[in-house]
Design a protein around this motif. Structure first.
Motif, PDB file in Angstrom:
ATOM      1  N   ASN A   1     -37.470   3.113  29.655  1.00 37.99           N
ATOM      2  CA  ASN A   1     -36.158   3.495  30.159  1.00 37.99           C
ATOM      3  C   ASN A   1     -35.509   2.195  30.623  1.00 37.99           C
ATOM      4  OD1 ASN A   1     -33.926   4.340  31.544  1.00 37.99           O
ATOM      5  ND2 ASN A   1     -34.964   5.989  32.643  1.00 37.99           N
ATOM      6  N   GLU A   7     -29.985  14.099  41.520  1.00 39.51           N
ATOM      7  CA  GLU A   7     -31.211  14.070  42.334  1.00 39.51           C
ATOM      8  C   GLU A   7     -31.651  15.475  42.741  1.00 39.51           C
ATOM      9  OE1 GLU A   7     -33.676  12.007  42.837  1.00 39.51           O
ATOM     10  OE2 GLU A   7     -32.460  10.901  41.387  1.00 39.51           O
ATOM     11  N   HIS A  10     -32.891   1.593  32.056  1.00 42.67           N
ATOM     12  CA  HIS A  10     -32.199   1.664  33.356  1.00 42.67           C
ATOM     13  C   HIS A  10     -33.142   1.581  34.523  1.00 42.67           C
ATOM     14  CE1 HIS A  10     -28.358   3.733  31.569  1.00 42.67           C
ATOM     15  NE2 HIS A  10     -28.613   2.529  31.075  1.00 42.67           N
ATOM     16  N   LYS A  11     -34.436   1.564  34.259  1.00 41.71           N
ATOM     17  CA  LYS A  11     -35.392   1.546  35.387  1.00 41.71           C
ATOM     18  C   LYS A  11     -35.806   0.140  35.718  1.00 41.71           C
ATOM     19  CE  LYS A  11     -37.599   5.945  36.083  1.00 41.71           C
ATOM     20  NZ  LYS A  11     -38.816   6.750  35.949  1.00 41.71           N
ATOM     21  N   GLY A  46     -38.409  11.178  35.744  1.00 41.30           N
ATOM     22  CA  GLY A  46     -38.817  11.135  37.149  1.00 41.30           C
ATOM     23  C   GLY A  46     -38.680  12.479  37.847  1.00 41.30           C
TER      24      GLY A  46
END
Ligand code: COA
Length: 389
Positions: free
Chosen positions: A386, A65, A388-389, A97
């Motif tokens: 994606n 992050e 995983h989103k 992102g």
């Protein structure tokens, strides 16, 4: 202030062909491919992977992050880009992102594009020490079925995070570089396969290496014995070996042994992936760091070559605890979970392409284990997902 590689990751698609089988199918002795060229396996990109998804999958492994917030520059080196106008960096920026307050651009100079991006990133960090730069190098090398370059194809990407106080490798400031207008390898905008004068490109690679190496030694007063290892751009692993052999006798027997062993370690991943153009030099660096246990403080030389042509020799110093910043297990998993395809299957995958007439194509991404995939094309726009989103 130290500037250099903070983290480094790579991704290669889940399919590969064995070079022994390719040799048999092409009617040549397998040793020509495995020893003469120096390749064992060749990664094959299914239609659900393109240079954008390969790069995004490589970057996904290394970013946290904090990196996502601090990255204010995304540079994408490629010679198999998907658009003549829009940069591939923007797609990856969105898929990962990243903060919108970032610059995103594509770099082009054949296999040198990744190095160009890394050198520019250093300047950016020097002016903005708090920021981080994401450099992507991603390519699908295509010469065509049954061509002499076929054996030197491949697919994959490397993601490099450049920052101040880097975790892995401090990049030293002196580097030597060279530009000459030559036609050894090029890909006109109307062609989806490269044009190459193979023998000439080999000669030029060697000539560029010789010139930047000699210049580097003059500029730095360093000698071959100051290097723990030298990593090469590897269109195929024998190419790097040939270049290394031209300078080995500059060192003692001990130095020759050390550089030869470390060179072998730097080629292990490339032997399984093939040529990934802009990312090849950095795949050899990853292979070296993950396969050998080098001491912090060691100097590593890097030779970058991009046909057309630009060459550069530069170096870096391994940082304390650099292993903590590597993604060794992720990369082993990537290799161990691959599926071998037959030569016939490889040929069929190679011939499948996206429509270029504006028609819609939906792709089944369920067979592709990558988190980020190309799911189709609609109205001339590539559709990415994606999972995983
Ligand atoms: N056992 C062991 N080695 C063998 C062999 C066998 N049975 N048969 C051939 N070889 C060796 C050859 O001696 C040669 O080695 P050398 O280069 O050390 O002399 C090597 O295998 C390749 O043989 P060659 O006849 O030169 O191959 P080719 O004409 O098929 O072309 C390339 C090879 C690399 C030029 C071609 O694949 C190509 O054009 N690739 C793309 C361009 C490229 O990657 N350029 C690099 C610079 S960017």
């Amino acid at each position: 202030m130290k500037i250099g590689i903070d983290k480094i990751g790579f991704y290669t698609p889940h399919l590969y062909v064995d070079m022994n089988n390719l040799a048999v199918a092409r009617g040549v002795e397998p040793e020509k491919f495995t020893i003469g060229i120096g390749q064992d396996e060749m990664a094959i990109a299914p239609l659900t992977q393109d240079p954008v998804t390969l790069a995004a999958n490589a970057a996904l492994q290394i970013l946290d992050e904090n990196d996502r917030e601090k990255i204010d520059f995304v540079m994408f080196g490629t010679e198999s880009g998907i658009d003549h106008s829009k940069s591939a960096a923007i797609y990856v920026h969105e898929l990962l992102g990243l903060s919108p307050h970032a610059r995103s651009i594509e770099m082009k100079q054949a296999c040198y594009g990744g190095t160009a991006a890394i050198q520019l990133a250093k300047g950016h960090i020097a002016l903005n020490p708090e920021s981080k730069v994401l450099v992507l190098a991603s390519d699908i090398a295509r010469y065509g079925l049954q061509t002499s370059g076929e054996v030197t194809q491949g697919a994959g990407a490397v993601a490099v995070l450049i920052s101040a106080e880097p975790g892995v490798l401090e990049l030293e400031n002196i580097s030597t570089f060279l530009t000459k207008d030559i036609m050894d390898f090029w890909r006109p905008t109307y062609s989806d396969v490269a044009f190459v004068d193979g023998k000439f490109s080999n000669e030029q690679y060697m000539a560029f290496f010789s010139e930047v190496w000699e210049e580097y030694k003059k500029k730095t007063d360093l000698t071959i014995s100051d290097f723990e290892a030298i990593c090469y751009h590897l269109p195929y692993t024998k190419m790097g070996l040939k270049a290394l052999r031209t300078i080995l006798d500059e060192g003692s027997e001990e130095v020759q042994k050390r550089l030869s062993e470390n060179f072998q370690a730097s080629t292990l991943y490339s032997r399984k992936v093939g040529n990934i153009y802009t990312a090849s030099l950095y795949l050899s660096l990853i292979s070296l760091l993950e396969e050998q246990d080098l001491e912090a403080g060691s100097r590593i030389g890097l030779f970058s070559y991009g046909s057309g042509a630009v060459g550069e020799f530069f170096s870096g110093i391994l940082q304390p605890n650099y292993r903590e910043f590597l993604s060794v297990d992720t990369h082993k998993d990537n290799f161990n979970s691959r599926t071998e395809v037959t030569v016939t299957e490889y040929e069929s995958i190679f011939q499948k392409t996206l429509p270029i007439d504006g028609s819609t194509m939906e792709l089944d991404t369920s067979q592709d284990p990558a988190p980020i995939c190309l799911s189709g094309i609609k109205d001339h726009e590539r559709q990415y997902i994606n999972k995983h989103k």
